[in-house]
Design a protein around this motif. Structure first.
Motif, PDB file in Angstrom:
ATOM      1  N   ASN A  47      41.101  -4.152  57.115  1.00 25.06           N
ATOM      2  CA  ASN A  47      41.308  -4.179  55.658  1.00 25.06           C
ATOM      3  C   ASN A  47      42.508  -5.043  55.248  1.00 25.06           C
ATOM      4  O   ASN A  47      42.935  -5.007  54.111  1.00 25.06           O
ATOM      5  N   LEU A  48      43.046  -5.835  56.171  1.00 24.59           N
ATOM      6  CA  LEU A  48      44.175  -6.703  55.795  1.00 24.59           C
ATOM      7  C   LEU A  48      43.715  -7.764  54.806  1.00 24.59           C
ATOM      8  O   LEU A  48      42.613  -8.305  54.931  1.00 24.59           O
ATOM      9  N   LEU A  49      44.559  -8.056  53.829  1.00 26.73           N
ATOM     10  CA  LEU A  49      44.159  -9.023  52.802  1.00 26.73           C
ATOM     11  C   LEU A  49      44.878 -10.364  52.922  1.00 26.73           C
ATOM     12  O   LEU A  49      44.305 -11.414  52.651  1.00 26.73           O
ATOM     13  N   ALA A  50      46.174 -10.307  53.272  1.00 25.22           N
ATOM     14  CA  ALA A  50      46.936 -11.558  53.254  1.00 25.22           C
ATOM     15  C   ALA A  50      47.947 -11.594  54.391  1.00 25.22           C
ATOM     16  O   ALA A  50      48.611 -10.594  54.686  1.00 25.22           O
ATOM     17  N   LEU A  51      48.064 -12.768  54.979  1.00 22.41           N
ATOM     18  CA  LEU A  51      49.048 -12.973  56.029  1.00 22.41           C
ATOM     19  C   LEU A  51      49.714 -14.313  55.769  1.00 22.41           C
ATOM     20  O   LEU A  51      49.050 -15.350  55.697  1.00 22.41           O
ATOM     21  N   ARG A  52      51.038 -14.289  55.585  1.00 19.93           N
ATOM     22  CA  ARG A  52      51.711 -15.545  55.256  1.00 19.93           C
ATOM     23  C   ARG A  52      52.880 -15.764  56.210  1.00 19.93           C
ATOM     24  O   ARG A  52      53.791 -14.953  56.290  1.00 19.93           O
ATOM     25  N   LEU A  53      52.796 -16.876  56.905  1.00 22.72           N
ATOM     26  CA  LEU A  53      53.805 -17.165  57.939  1.00 22.72           C
ATOM     27  C   LEU A  53      54.479 -18.495  57.676  1.00 22.72           C
ATOM     28  O   LEU A  53      54.737 -19.282  58.578  1.00 22.72           O
ATOM     29  N   TRP A  54      54.722 -18.789  56.462  1.00 23.62           N
ATOM     30  CA  TRP A  54      55.275 -20.068  56.008  1.00 23.62           C
ATOM     31  C   TRP A  54      56.654 -20.347  56.630  1.00 23.62           C
ATOM     32  O   TRP A  54      57.490 -19.446  56.721  1.00 23.62           O
ATOM     33  N   GLY A  55      56.864 -21.597  57.055  1.00 23.95           N
ATOM     34  CA  GLY A  55      58.214 -21.987  57.484  1.00 23.95           C
ATOM     35  C   GLY A  55      58.706 -21.316  58.757  1.00 23.95           C
ATOM     36  O   GLY A  55      59.870 -20.957  58.857  1.00 23.95           O
ATOM     37  N   ASN A  56      57.808 -21.147  59.721  1.00 25.68           N
ATOM     38  CA  ASN A  56      58.248 -20.597  61.005  1.00 25.68           C
ATOM     39  C   ASN A  56      57.971 -21.620  62.098  1.00 25.68           C
ATOM     40  O   ASN A  56      57.917 -22.816  61.816  1.00 25.68           O
ATOM     41  N   ALA A  77      41.079 -14.183  66.116  1.00 26.84           N
ATOM     42  CA  ALA A  77      41.008 -12.819  65.576  1.00 26.84           C
ATOM     43  C   ALA A  77      40.302 -12.791  64.226  1.00 26.84           C
ATOM     44  O   ALA A  77      39.880 -11.740  63.749  1.00 26.84           O
ATOM     45  N   LEU A  78      40.175 -13.960  63.601  1.00 27.51           N
ATOM     46  CA  LEU A  78      39.598 -13.993  62.243  1.00 27.51           C
ATOM     47  C   LEU A  78      38.105 -14.310  62.210  1.00 27.51           C
ATOM     48  O   LEU A  78      37.503 -14.309  61.140  1.00 27.51           O
ATOM     49  N   HIS A  79      37.524 -14.598  63.400  1.00 25.74           N
ATOM     50  CA  HIS A  79      36.104 -15.007  63.388  1.00 25.74           C
ATOM     51  C   HIS A  79      35.242 -14.075  62.554  1.00 25.74           C
ATOM     52  O   HIS A  79      34.496 -14.500  61.686  1.00 25.74           O
ATOM     53  N   ASP A  80      35.363 -12.784  62.848  1.00 27.74           N
ATOM     54  CA  ASP A  80      34.492 -11.879  62.096  1.00 27.74           C
ATOM     55  C   ASP A  80      35.305 -10.884  61.264  1.00 27.74           C
ATOM     56  O   ASP A  80      34.902  -9.751  61.069  1.00 27.74           O
ATOM     57  N   HIS A  81      36.487 -11.337  60.839  1.00 26.70           N
ATOM     58  CA  HIS A  81      37.301 -10.429  60.012  1.00 26.70           C
ATOM     59  C   HIS A  81      36.635 -10.240  58.657  1.00 26.70           C
ATOM     60  O   HIS A  81      36.119 -11.183  58.069  1.00 26.70           O
ATOM     61  N   GLN A  82      36.687  -9.013  58.179  1.00 29.36           N
ATOM     62  CA  GLN A  82      35.903  -8.700  56.986  1.00 29.36           C
ATOM     63  C   GLN A  82      36.672  -8.860  55.675  1.00 29.36           C
ATOM     64  O   GLN A  82      36.067  -8.953  54.619  1.00 29.36           O
TER      65      GLN A  82
END
Ligand code: ADP
Length: 984
Positions: free
Chosen positions: A844-853, A866-871
């Motif tokens: 159920n994760l909606l957003a992942l932000r890893l800007w500037g790393n 991990a995102l191939h079949d993420h819903q």
């Protein structure tokens, strides 16, 4: 490249070289340019206007010279090098003609050398000219104004001679010819050299030892100084979202160009909370200078403490400040002082603890004369502004709250002290304990006790742990959670060490009761000090407060650290936080302080009544019936931030954990009970008031609250009480969807407090902690409240993979947790692996932000698979990382399979045309992505043409961001006409 072009490319560097060095440097450049006739007299006048910022004049000079063409530009570069002392050979040779036909012109042609010849003789020459009737008294006074340095006076004398037609120029030339050229600006004069040596010895003696607080031992600063995280505070420019707003630097680099926010200012501001190590850092700076290791550009360093300066109650001049308050020259003070005035760029003044200076900064009263006395506060303000000793560098340390916007105007750069890193804590313990086995045990103990580990990043807590290591190793530290726990530990340590014959055997409670009269006397002194903004106490004040000899032997009052022999006040509390701690003890345990008085502590906004304030100055020590009025008045007069620290301790002492101890001390505990319920009420009400002040939510959005520092203080006080029930009661009914606690100096200790309180919220919250100092230890402290977090924003918080791995372990069990933003931290592929496992298990994760790393291909690959079949994940941002072809291939494959992702941000990576083609293959099979951000990569026309083909069939994609790639303006225009979805 022709000189003019070169000149233009070097412009900003030239401005810096001209403006950031001394005024003397700039004026000697002008001398050369005048003498070589690069500048006309009108030009010269327009770039030597008094009162204008040096950087403005420098820019104007560059404009004038550039307009004159290549040869002039070349000569300016030569002049700059000569003035900086780098290039004596290149000076075009000039004949010094004796038989002058046009003396005024010759004065100008030989100006640089004449200035060097006469600057030490201006006074004599003026007297001579006066005698001969070449100059009037009034004109003389104009030239010798005390605001000018000797060489400035020399130049003004030449300027005067140029404008006169009475033969003064001829006379001057003849006279000057006899004089020798004076040496370069290094003090040759014996008096100056002796003074330098004396100052170095004095500063070195003062900086050598860190007086530890029980007075029994002196620690060599060199042995125990531990690197403290030092960050430059930058002005975040709008439009550069990925720019890091913090950059770390090392102590020896604090005067370099980086982070300069005002190039015309001379003051470096160093801010940090109480106990973060400001005084120690300054002491280390002094030591590095005095031992010749660093900062050798300064020949004279003058350390001052603001807490002591405020006791100077007679008018002072710069001269008396430097000589009487710091170091007296044994010979020829006038000559030494004139040298300091003439070479301000060789002088450093440091002022420690501006928050303890009772006067607020203002720039209303300008004072420019270094020899005329004025009030000490006016002197300090004018030094900081640069109206006095312009170009002498100043370092000012302060807690953040004492810095007002008026002062910020005069700050050249701002640094903040963030405390010890994890490695720093360990190093500190090892430096303090030479027995490696003991050191190992302490390090292990600290690392294994999460709350204690969180506290130890503040140096003063590391010191307490180190000091009390025997007790901790014996009894463990499982019960040490709060700041109050730490201060009670140090109290216990001191009390038991002050009476060693009993200490080891008596229970702590018995020892404390035995010492209670002492503690109350110290508490009363502490409170009086807070109420009158006094942090050093004379023998007379001690006597007036009833402090006795045995009270001093406890070790909390130590001789005042002063470089000056004429220190006015002999003792001070070891640290301001301890002064607050004793004041809290007094407020709780003195029978005459009523529960209602306690309310003032928690209502800092209530204005003092005039009548109460009037009662104060005579004496703090009055008859018991006056006590309540007196205490109230003191609380209202005290610096609010010290009151807040006192309130935090007061709440902590009232915790259930310490209840037995206090009740035992007080005997009858009714007033104590009343004080406890008073504090509970104040905290719960205070927090509710905060939440109630939030405006209602905008339709369609969650209710959002921006926390103020006071909110953090209330939360910390609640935490100190360790009353789960109270925390629950205080927040359970509160409704807030988004809680912003940005720029609030949140460190690990504050994270523990936030988690303790916020975990009781009933509805999920988005917790935004951007721009703080959470760090890995802080992340660990936050875990208990992750369950109520729907989103967590941790931009610019110095977090590494280790912290995120712990976060992920916890987040796996938190159903409501859906968004994580980690802009500008220290994250690498390891963290991406960990986040990939979070994605796999949390659908159920909606957003992942890893800007500037620093996520590279490996990390992108882990996330992509991990995102191939993420819903559910809709937003993935990897802007400003290090992703190239392999990572893009994995992301393209993910796009083929994934059906939920709507926005993919890959700006500022290493993408080229072939990577674009790879992405295009993924997009062919994708029907969910709406926005693809690829700005600032290395994609050309070819890559975008490939994209255009897929756009013909892909109707889901609404926009593709492509600015800052490798396209000509014509190509950009042509491509954007082909498809409006391309943003070029
Ligand atoms: P502040 O001036 O910010 O209130 P201090 O410099 O007085 O803080 O620091 C409090 C105590 O913490 C010091 O007396 C010292 O024991 C310890 N300390 C602070 N900074 C350092 C450091 N860099 N290395 C070792 N000990 C430190």
């Amino acid at each position: 490249m022709c000189t003019q072009e070169f000149f233009q490319t070097q412009r900003s560097q030239l401005v810096r070289r001209l403006a950031l060095r001394s005024l003397e440097n700039f004026e000697s450049v002008l001398d050369y340019l005048l003498s070589w006739e690069v500048l006309t007299w009108e030009d010269y006048e327009s770039v030597s206007l008094p009162g204008q910022p040096l950087s403005t004049l420098a820019r104007r000079l560059l404009d004038i010279v550039w307009n004159k063409g290549g040869q002039s530009c070349k000569l300016l570069l030569v002049a700059v090098r000569i003035a900086e002392g780098a290039d004596e050979q290149t000076e075009p040779p000039r004949q010094w003609s004796q038989n002058v036909s046009c003396p005024a012109q010759d004065l100008q042609r030989h100006r640089p050398v004449i200035v060097r010849k006469i600057y030490g003789h201006v006074e004599d020459i003026l007297n001579l000219l006066l005698e001969r009737g070449f100059i009037s008294k009034y004109e003389c006074d104009e030239i010798r104004l005390p605001i000018f340095t000797s060489s400035q006076r020399a130049r003004r004398l030449l300027d005067f001679a140029k404008g006169k037609e009475n033969g003064v120029a001829r006379f001057l030339l003849q006279h000057v010819h006899q004089l020798p050229v004076l040496p370069a600006p290094f003090p040759e004069a014996t008096a100056c050299k002796r003074y330098m040596a004396k100052l170095k010895t004095t500063v070195s003696a003062q900086a050598c030892f860190l007086s530890t607080y029980d007075g029994s031992e002196n620690l060599c600063l060199e042995d125990i100084y531990t690197e403290n995280l030092l960050e430059i505070r930058k002005n975040l420019s709008v439009g550069a979202p990925s720019q890091k707003c913090h950059e770390t630097l090392e102590l020896p680099d604090i005067f370099n160009d980086s982070g300069c926010i005002n190039e015309d200012a001379d003051t470096v501001l160093l801010v940090g909370e109480a106990g973060s190590g400001k005084t120690t850092l300054l002491q280390q700076l002094h030591r590095l200078w005095a031992t010749g290791r660093h900062f050798q550009d300064f020949l004279f360093v003058f350390p001052f403490s603001c807490r002591q300066l405020q006791y100077v109650d007679k008018p002072v001049s710069v001269q008396t400040l430097l000589f009487e308050q710091c170091c007296w020259p044994d010979e020829d003070p006038q000559e030494v002082f004139q040298y300091l005035l003439d070479h301000p760029d060789q002088v450093l003044l440091t002022f420690d603890g501006f928050d303890e200076f009772k006067f607020k900064f203002t720039d209303r009263e300008t004072h420019c004369s270094p020899t005329d006395p004025t009030s000490v506060q006016n002197l300090l303000f004018n030094l900081l502004r640069g109206s006095l000793m312009k170009n002498a560098k100043k370092v000012l340390t302060s807690r953040p709250h004492a810095i007002n916007p008026f002062l910020r105007k005069y700050v050249q750069k701002e640094l903040s002290l963030k405390g010890f890193s994890q490695e720093g804590i360990e190093l500190f313990m090892r430096k303090h304990h030479s027995d490696p086995e003991v050191a190992d045990r302490i390090v292990h103990l600290v690392q294994a006790t999460s709350a204690l580990h969180g506290l130890c990043h503040v140096p003063v807590f590391s010191w307490i742990v180190s000091k009390c290591h025997k007790e901790l190793l014996l009894h463990g530290c499982g019960s040490l959670k709060t700041t109050t726990d730490m201060y009670l530990l140090i109290l216990q340590h001191f009390v038991q060490h002050a009476s060693p014959e009993k200490g080891d055997w008596d229970p702590w409670i018995t020892s404390l009761r035995h010492r209670l009269p002492t503690i109350l006397r110290l508490g009363r002194l502490a409170l009086c000090g807070l109420g009158t903004c006094s942090y050093v106490f004379s023998a007379k004040q001690l006597w007036a407060s009833g402090v006795e000899e045995e009270d001093l032997s406890l070790g909390f009052l130590v001789p005042s650290r002063s470089i000056s022999q004429e220190s006015l006040a002999p003792v001070e509390f070891l640290h301001i936080t301890l002064q607050c701690f004793f004041a809290a003890f007094y407020l709780l345990l003195d029978a005459n302080v009523t529960p209602s008085t306690i309310r003032c502590l928690f209502n800092p906004h209530q204005k003092p009544s005039r009548a109460l304030v009037w009662l104060l100055p005579a004496s703090c020590i009055q008859a018991p019936e006056q006590e309540e009025v007196n205490v109230t008045a003191l609380l209202r007069k005290a610096e609010p931030h010290n009151i807040q620290i006192t309130a935090v301790f007061l709440a902590g002492l009232l915790s259930q954990e310490h209840w037995g101890l206090l009740a035992e001390c007080q005997g009858a505990s009714t007033p104590l009970l009343q004080k406890q319920s008073q504090v509970q009420r104040c905290l719960a009400q205070g927090l509710r008031r905060h939440f109630q002040s939030i405006p209602p939510a905008v339709p369609g959005e969650v209710k959002s609250m921006h926390a103020m520092p006071e909110f953090v203080w209330l939360i910390r006080s609640l935490y100190e009480m360790q009353d789960e029930h109270l925390a629950q009661k205080a927040v359970c009914k509160l409704e807030v969807g988004h809680l912003k606690v940005t720029y609030c100096n949140i460190g690990p200790a504050e994270c523990a407090a936030l988690a303790f309180v916020l975990k009781n919220l009933k509805q999920p919250v988005a917790l935004q902690l951007d721009y703080n100092s959470v760090g890995d230890i802080g992340v660990e402290q936050l875990l208990p409240c992750l369950r109520v977090c729907q989103a967590l924003y941790l931009r610019d918080n110095n977090i590494s993979d280790q912290g995120i791995c712990r976060l992920v372990d916890q987040a796996l069990q938190c159903d409501q947790f859906q968004k994580l933003a980690l802009f500008n931290n220290k994250l690498t592929d390891d963290c991406a692996h960990s986040l990939a496992s979070l994605l796999r298990y949390k659908q159920n994760l909606l957003a992942l932000r890893l800007w500037g790393n620093a996520v590279g291909d490996e990390g992108a690959l882990a996330l992509a698979s991990a995102l191939h079949d993420h819903q559910s994940l809709k937003w993935l941002s990897l802007v400003g990382n290090n992703i190239g072809s392999l990572g893009t291939q994995a992301l393209a494959l993910m796009l083929e399979k994934n059906t939920s992702l709507e926005e993919l941000c890959l700006e500022e990576n290493r993408l080229q045309d072939e990577d674009m083609c790879t992405l295009v293959r993924g997009l062919k099979k994708n029907s969910s992505l709406k926005v693809l951000k690829l700005s600032n990569n290395s994609i050309t026309h070819q890559g975008i043409s490939a994209l255009l083909q897929v756009l013909e069939s892909n109707t889901t994609l609404k926009s593709v961001w492509l600015r800052g790639n490798t396209l000509t303006p014509e190509e950009s225009e042509q491509l954007s006409l082909m498809d409006a979805r391309l943003l070029l």
